[in-house]
Design a protein around this motif. Structure first.
Motif, short mmCIF file in Angstrom:
data_model
loop_
_atom_site.label_atom_id
_atom_site.label_comp_id
_atom_site.label_asym_id
_atom_site.label_seq_id
_atom_site.Cartn_x
_atom_site.Cartn_y
_atom_site.Cartn_z
N LEU A 1 -50.94 22.47 80.71
CA LEU A 1 -49.49 22.51 80.84
C LEU A 1 -49.02 23.96 80.94
N THR A 2 -48.19 24.23 81.92
CA THR A 2 -47.62 25.58 82.09
C THR A 2 -46.13 25.46 82.35
N PRO A 3 -45.33 25.19 81.32
CA PRO A 3 -43.88 25.03 81.50
C PRO A 3 -43.24 26.30 82.07
N LYS A 4 -42.26 26.11 82.94
CA LYS A 4 -41.54 27.25 83.50
C LYS A 4 -40.69 27.95 82.44
N ASP A 5 -40.28 27.20 81.44
CA ASP A 5 -39.49 27.77 80.34
C ASP A 5 -40.44 28.27 79.25
N PRO A 6 -40.54 29.58 79.03
CA PRO A 6 -41.49 30.10 78.03
C PRO A 6 -41.15 29.69 76.61
N ALA A 7 -39.94 29.19 76.39
CA ALA A 7 -39.56 28.75 75.05
C ALA A 7 -40.19 27.41 74.69
N LEU A 8 -40.67 26.68 75.67
CA LEU A 8 -41.29 25.39 75.41
C LEU A 8 -42.70 25.60 74.89
N LYS A 9 -43.01 24.93 73.80
CA LYS A 9 -44.29 25.13 73.14
C LYS A 9 -45.38 24.24 73.74
N ILE A 10 -46.61 24.75 73.62
CA ILE A 10 -47.79 23.98 73.97
C ILE A 10 -48.60 23.79 72.69
N PRO A 11 -48.97 22.57 72.33
CA PRO A 11 -48.80 21.34 73.09
C PRO A 11 -47.35 20.81 73.11
N GLN A 12 -47.07 19.99 74.12
CA GLN A 12 -45.85 19.20 74.06
C GLN A 12 -46.04 18.19 72.93
N MET A 13 -45.18 18.24 71.95
CA MET A 13 -45.34 17.36 70.79
C MET A 13 -43.98 16.79 70.41
N GLY A 14 -43.86 15.47 70.53
CA GLY A 14 -42.61 14.82 70.15
C GLY A 14 -42.13 13.87 71.23
N TRP A 15 -40.86 13.50 71.11
CA TRP A 15 -40.27 12.51 72.00
C TRP A 15 -39.80 13.14 73.30
N ASN A 16 -39.91 12.38 74.38
CA ASN A 16 -39.40 12.82 75.67
C ASN A 16 -38.95 11.60 76.46
N ASP A 17 -37.97 11.83 77.34
CA ASP A 17 -37.39 10.73 78.14
C ASP A 17 -38.26 10.42 79.34
N LEU A 18 -38.61 9.17 79.51
CA LEU A 18 -39.40 8.75 80.66
C LEU A 18 -38.50 8.58 81.88
N VAL A 19 -38.99 9.04 83.02
CA VAL A 19 -38.36 8.79 84.31
C VAL A 19 -39.30 7.86 85.08
N LEU A 20 -38.89 6.63 85.27
CA LEU A 20 -39.76 5.64 85.92
C LEU A 20 -39.72 5.83 87.42
N ARG A 21 -40.83 6.16 88.01
CA ARG A 21 -40.93 6.32 89.46
C ARG A 21 -41.25 5.01 90.15
N ARG A 22 -41.87 4.10 89.43
CA ARG A 22 -42.12 2.74 89.96
C ARG A 22 -41.64 1.74 88.91
N PRO A 23 -40.31 1.64 88.77
CA PRO A 23 -39.77 0.78 87.70
C PRO A 23 -40.12 -0.68 87.85
N GLN A 24 -40.55 -1.08 89.05
CA GLN A 24 -40.92 -2.48 89.27
C GLN A 24 -42.32 -2.80 88.77
N HIS A 25 -43.07 -1.79 88.33
CA HIS A 25 -44.42 -2.05 87.85
C HIS A 25 -44.36 -2.95 86.62
N PRO A 26 -45.27 -3.94 86.52
CA PRO A 26 -45.24 -4.87 85.38
C PRO A 26 -45.29 -4.21 84.02
N LEU A 27 -45.88 -3.02 83.90
CA LEU A 27 -45.91 -2.33 82.60
C LEU A 27 -44.52 -2.02 82.09
#
Length: 212
Positions: A115-141
């Protein structure tokens, strides 16, 4: 229905097993944590968890006699629904570059890179909650889910999928990061469903009901 969670020394197996058993409680789901290739070959659903480094997890998987062959037979030849979680998802890649280049299973073409975030303030690892953006919302999952629901992430590397059609969902973390991938009877999630509360339980229930 039987679900085999692959035990190769990497992953929060008890939490995953409990979450799958709870998600499948209405369908008499039998969840087993196993390194027995015969049980894997016979399972109706297969889950590959994973926590740690790509190469270490791949070596752990290969150290279990017959497991990789049983996985390939059940998933690729017999078409059993498969779910990879965190590093279990990453192992489907062509190659991982953590501590050198290491071949993955090669099931969904792509590379696992740091992971190489463009924002240097973002920590590695990414740890915690994040909003999902569904690119194939019709997928059965994603039945009953929509963009904006939260997944719980803990990772320092991410999956660069070669074919955009295999990207099911992503998150924003100083750039776009794959959150779910899939093709045919294969699926993987970078976040942890067993730690993602109702969203995770819904996704696991969808996986158990999935008929590719």
């Amino acid at each position: 229905m039987s679900v085999a969670i692959i035990d190769y020394g990497a992953g929060n197996l008890k939490s995953a097993a409990k979450a799958l058993a709870f998600a499948g409680r209405a369908s008499n789901t039998d969840v087993v944590v196993t390194a027995d290739p015969d049980q894997v070959a016979k399972a109706d659903r297969i889950v590959l968890p994973g926590v740690g480094a790509f190469a270490e997890c791949k070596r752990g998987l290969e150290s279990k006699p017959g497991i990789v062959a049983a996985l390939c037979e059940a998933v690729l030849q017999r078409g059993r629904p498969f779910l990879g979680i965190c590093v279990g998802m990453q192992l489907m890649a062509s190659v991982g570059v953590e501590y050198g280049e290491h071949p993955g299973l090669g099931w969904i073409k792509g590379r696992v890179v740091r992971l190489t975030p463009k924002d240097p303030a973002l920590k590695i690892p990414q740890m915690g909650w994040n909003d999902l953006v569904l690119r194939r919302p019709q997928h059965p999952l994603f039945a009953g889910l929509a963009s904006g629901v939260h997944g719980y992430f803990v990772h320092s590397y991410h999956y660069l999928v070669e074919d955009p059609a295999h990207l099911l969902a992503e998150v924003e973390y100083g750039g776009r990061v794959a959150a779910a991938i899939g093709r045919d009877n294969l699926a993987g999630v970078q976040f942890h469903p067993e730690k993602s509360q109702q969203v995770g339980l819904r996704l696991l229930a969808n996986f158990l009901a999935w008929k590719p």
